[in-house]
Each structure stands twice: as C-alpha cells, then as structure tokens.
Write a protein that holds these residues in place. Structure first.
Motif: not given
Length: 83
Positions: A7-8, A13-15, A66-69
C-alpha cells in the motif's frame, strides 16, 4: 510483498522506476527481462485463459512488476544502488 509495502506509494514509485530501468539496462540478461515481459504480455493479449478471475490486467501486471523488481534487486544489487 507485505501489506504495508503493497500500500506504500513510495514502494510503488520505486517499482515503476526500477522496472523500466531493469528492462532497458544492458547489464540485465535477456532471460531475466523475458521473465517479466512474456507473462505480462501474454496476460494482456490472452486474458480469457482465466475468465473467472476478478483481477484485471493492470493488477496482474503490477504484481508481476513487484515480483520482478524484488528479484532483480537481489540478483543485481549494484544496479539497484546506482540509482
């Protein structure tokens, strides 16, 4: 990914930034890039494979991102710190 990170906005944004950076980076192998792009593209092109799943294309793509990053951050730590 834990619920708090899920939820962040800072995490997402990092992802989003990191996904693109890993995809265009020449240091990341083609096989690693294909681990993200092939499933995402297949789900966007062939969403009728799982017609009764209530998750849309964007949700699946975001979960894949998310998994890839997280995988690329562990595998290529020098690229993650360079940004």
């Amino acid at each position: 990914m834990k619920l708090r990170k899920l939820l962040s906005l800072k995490q997402w944004s990092h992802i989003f930034r990191s996904t693109w950076q890993y995809i265009i980076s020449p240091a990341v192998s083609i096989g690693d890039k294909l681990l993200f792009t092939i499933p995402a593209l297949l789900y966007w092109v062939l969403p009728d494979i799982m017609p009764f799943v209530p998750i849309d294309d964007i949700g699946i793509t975001m979960l894949l991102m998310g998994w890839f990053v997280s995988r690329m951050d562990r595998k290529y730590p020098a690229l993650g710190r360079a940004r």
